[in-house]
Design an enzyme around this catalytic site. Structure first.
Site, PDB file in Angstrom:
ATOM      1  CD  GLU A  52      -3.124   0.360   1.993  1.00  0.00           C
ATOM      2  OE1 GLU A  52      -4.262  -0.093   1.651  1.00  0.00           O
ATOM      3  OE2 GLU A  52      -3.033   0.811   3.254  1.00  0.00           O
ATOM      4  CD  GLU A  61      -2.685   0.952  -4.556  1.00  0.00           C
ATOM      5  OE1 GLU A  61      -2.780   0.365  -3.620  1.00  0.00           O
ATOM      6  OE2 GLU A  61      -3.576   1.466  -5.333  1.00  0.00           O
ATOM      7  CB  CYS A  82      -7.468  -3.142   5.722  1.00  0.00           C
ATOM      8  SG  CYS A  82      -6.063  -2.267   5.191  1.00  0.00           S
ATOM      9  CB  SER A  85      -5.413   0.939  -1.732  1.00  0.00           C
ATOM     10  OG  SER A  85      -4.467  -0.350  -1.878  1.00  0.00           O
ATOM     11  CE  LYS A 104     -11.081  -8.134   7.427  1.00  0.00           C
ATOM     12  NZ  LYS A 104     -10.269  -7.719   6.152  1.00  0.00           N
ATOM     13  CD  GLU A 129     -11.851  -8.841   2.921  1.00  0.00           C
ATOM     14  OE1 GLU A 129     -11.639  -9.365   3.979  1.00  0.00           O
ATOM     15  OE2 GLU A 129     -11.112  -7.967   2.338  1.00  0.00           O
ATOM     16  CD  GLU A 170     -14.773  -9.292  -6.322  1.00  0.00           C
ATOM     17  OE1 GLU A 170     -14.986  -9.764  -5.530  1.00  0.00           O
ATOM     18  OE2 GLU A 170     -15.133  -7.835  -6.567  1.00  0.00           O
ATOM     19  CB  CYS A 174     -10.222  -4.137  13.963  1.00  0.00           C
ATOM     20  SG  CYS A 174      -9.771  -3.789  12.416  1.00  0.00           S
TER      21      CYS A 174
END
Lengths: 576, 159
Positions: free
Chosen positions: A281, A284, A301, A321, A360, A363, A368, A505
């Site tokens: 990151e 990037e 994230c 990102s 999550k 996710e 993907e 989190c």
């Protein structure tokens, strides 16, 4: 404002500030008044009437959450009349409530059950028609069971007023009222971002996480599966609370031992791939700055946030990102690098992650995140589910000797660990970006302006010749405001960390229920303490990260990284 | 032919700078024009006012006046006002629901009948009363209500 008022409560005088509510004054004086619909920091609705108190001179009981204090007020908080009113409220709520406490996920951790118990409800005085609502288990993250809903409205409010999503609302009227998504459809097609904040505020079992414990238990007993586990940065500083230990106790070592005794072959630390995320990151970011890429860049994230952008701000997706989250990066390198190294067929690996998060779970099922049909991560358990399986197996955290995580993904920097709190990703990324741009470490690793539980933190940080505008937001209503500013042309910010849950989190939707802001603060301090006391404080100085690049990945943003660690997101159709 | 979406767009264009306080009047106009609130209509109104779809759906389902299925060929309004209640309209309603196998607010699968419960329709002298496409039926019983509905059905089969 000073304490300028005196009020008399149960015969004793306590002090209060003008303008505050009776409930606030009572809570400060440690006088326990039960509530159901009340939510700290949000305007009171006065809907549930649990907090009623008797005020001298008033004909009716008044809801203390919505009533301002006045000088000389005389209040009774537990008179027989008050108790009777509260008990009746609970009895009426129970009239159409299912009687399956023994089988309920919230058994012994349910606010309604606790109130019934403390008010001495011992018989069913009212019997109402039971609702026949079907359970909505369409979402990979959250299960909705309207039969258990007591219509307190906390989930509706957190979804709208904290997260700015409004996936659910009250529908219909009177005894037919249901809290649910538009058109009475499944949560999976709604705008729900799976953050689980509704689960955190639900007083009963009406909202809960979609559990994958069965899948994990089955994998653990399957001799043909090689079951590995990773645990997120915020879990080790929270799990202790499920076992009655003080908030902010770090149980990383004993938790690792406990995971091994559950039968996991390898225990990896997601903070390691947090370091990896930072390498990618930060690279990037530097790349975008040097090559005139889209700025500001947003972190990626937090899967609730990613879905939020896809639904509500698809025009801003280029700002996000392309890095996968640490969980998915870990999943990807387990089934590639690790599998190769150990000579295990990737399809045989069952990869579990322990997360403070319900999103999550969504996710890891995103298309993907599949590689040739094989998911990077197979099952996600929340902190709560981990505690459940440990209790089920009779594993006492306190009785275990601490153990270290497994190589090659067990060593982390403290920067990776900081991911658990709002601002942590930003701090970690700036440490590494600074090194990448200037070739030198930052003078002071700690960036005070980005710490703490504030919902929006903005600062300007000197990185060599550059002055970077950075922002840290948590709670998506805060993100919404910032996004609108940027859409309207705000240009002074270059890099933005977004965490879906307020506080990050450590206050995620998969964390222990029934805790408070003080506990969240302690978890945050525990992470800061780790960062203060350990020697390796930057992702780029993590020896195992260096080795991973040397042996396998090549360089950040390189071909292999691109294939395994990056992804792209697209506009998502949902009922918004 | 003017499609339902065109109708909705036309209504919304007359409420160009409307805010959330125009929600109910807009929903009423849409229902007036389309006969019911379709999923599409709710989504369009929500987008127009910058409100979440769930909120618009929540408001619309709060009020009895809004329906979410197209009206049937025969629209039945059963009065549940005080006078009709006293004269036994609850049993009448029950009988109709059973005969048609629908709940209030719904339309039969063949599209023939839709059922609506209304408060007082101002015909208390005829209680209990129902109104089918503007035609009043007075002093009903469970059985007579059923017969009336079956007559409409027969009439439909004949034509």
């Amino acid at each position: 404002m000073t304490m300028n008022l005196n009020i008399e409560v149960n015969g004793k005088t306590i002090q209060a500030k003008s303008g505050e509510t009776v409930l606030t004054a009572l809570r400060r004086a440690a006088i326990q008044v039960p509530t159901l619909c009340y939510m700290e920091d949000l305007l009171p609705t006065g809907a549930c009437r649990m907090c009623v108190v008797e005020v001298e001179g008033q004909r009716n009981l008044i809801p203390s959450c919505a009533y301002p204090v006045a000088d000389g007020m005389k209040i009774k908080t537990h008179s027989p009349r008050v108790i009777r009113a509260r008990k009746t409220v609970v009895e009426l709520l129970l009239a159409n409530h299912p009687d399956d406490c023994l089988y309920c996920v919230r058994n012994r951790n349910c606010e309604l059950q606790k109130l019934a118990e403390s008010l001495g409800v011992r018989e069913r005085r009212y019997t109402g028609e039971k609702s026949e609502h079907k359970i909505d288990s369409s979402s990979p993250s959250i299960v909705r069971d309207p039969a258990k809903c007591i219509l307190c409205g906390r989930c509706v409010r957190v979804c709208e007023e904290v997260q700015g999503v409004s996936a659910i609302d009250f529908t219909k009227r009177g005894s037919k009222t249901v809290v649910g998504p538009a058109f009475n459809e499944g949560l999976n097609v709604s705008s729900c971002i799976n953050c689980g904040q509704c689960v955190m505020v639900c007083p009963t079992g009406a909202l809960r996480e979609q559990s994958y414990l069965k899948e994990v238990i089955n994998a653990l007993k399957d001799p043909n599966k090689y079951v590995v586990v990773q645990h997120a940065p915020a879990v080790s500083v929270t799990l202790a609370e499920e076992f009655g230990l003080k908030p902010g106790t770090d149980v990383c070592g004993t938790m690792t031992a406990a995971l091994r005794s559950l039968g996991f072959k390898r225990v990896f630390d997601t903070s390691f791939t947090a370091d990896l995320t930072i390498m990618e990151e930060a690279s990037e970011l530097v790349h975008r700055i040097k090559n005139g890429g889209k700025l500001p860049m947003f972190t990626s994230c937090s899967p609730g946030w990613v879905k939020f952008v896809e639904e509500f701000y698809p025009d801003m997706l280029e700002h996000v990102s392309s890095c996968k989250s640490p969980q998915q990066m870990m999943g990807a390198i387990i089934k590639s690098y690790f599998a190769q190294k150990e000579g295990i067929e990737p399809g045989k690996i069952f990869s579990v992650s322990i997360m403070p998060c319900t999103a999550k779970k969504f996710e890891c099922q995103r298309p993907e995140m599949l590689d040739n049909g094989i998911p990077d991560v197979d099952a996600v358990l929340t902190t709560r589910e981990l505690a459940r399986i440990l209790r089920m197996r009779g594993i006492e955290l306190g009785a275990l000797a601490p153990e270290g995580a497994d190589t090659p993904f067990g060593e982390r920097s403290t920067a990776g660990k900081l991911f658990g709190a709002t601002g942590g990703v930003m701090e970690a990324a700036l440490r590494t970006a600074h090194f990448m741009i200037t070739g030198q470490e930052m003078d002071s690793m700690k960036i005070q302006a980005l710490r703490g539980l504030g919902g929006t933190k903005i600062s300007h940080v000197k990185v060599g010749p550059l002055e970077l505008g950075v922002a840290v937001v948590s709670g998506l209503l805060n993100a919404r405001k910032l996004l609108d500013d940027i859409r309207a042309g705000r240009k002074d910010i270059h890099f933005i960390e977004v965490m879906t849950c307020p506080g990050g989190c450590i206050a995620g939707g998969g964390q222990p229920l029934g805790t408070n802001l003080d506990a969240v603060r302690s978890r945050m301090q525990a992470l800061y303490k780790i960062d203060r006391e350990e020697p390796v404080r930057t992702s780029h100085t993590n020896k195992w990260i260096e080795r991973l690049y040397k042996e396998f990945l090549g360089e950040p943003l390189g071909h292999k990284s691109h294939e395994l660690l990056h992804t792209h997101y697209a506009k998502r159709e949902a009922v918004i | 032919m003017v499609s339902m979406n065109d109708n909705i767009d036309a209504i919304l264009s007359q409420h160009r700078d409307a805010k959330r306080d125009s929600l109910i009047p807009i929903l009423q106009e849409v229902q007036e024009s389309c006969g019911f609130l379709s999923r599409e209509a709710v989504l369009k109104v929500a987008k127009h006012l910058g409100l979440p779809a769930g909120k618009v759906y929540g408001v619309a389902t709060f009020y009895n006046q809004f329906r979410f299925q197209p009206q049937g060929k025969f629209h039945i309004q059963v009065c549940r006002g005080t006078a009709c209640h006293v004269k036994g309209s609850a049993a009448v309603l029950e009988s109709i629901k059973r005969t048609l196998n629908v709940e209030a607010g719904q339309t039969t699968r063949d599209g023939l009948f839709s059922l609506e419960v209304v408060a007082c329709i101002g015909a208390c002298g005829l209680a209990p009363v129902m109104c089918v496409n503007g035609e009043f039926h007075a002093q009903l019983s469970s059985d007579s209500a059923k017969d009336i509905i079956n007559n409409y059905k027969k009439q439909e089969v004949k034509s």
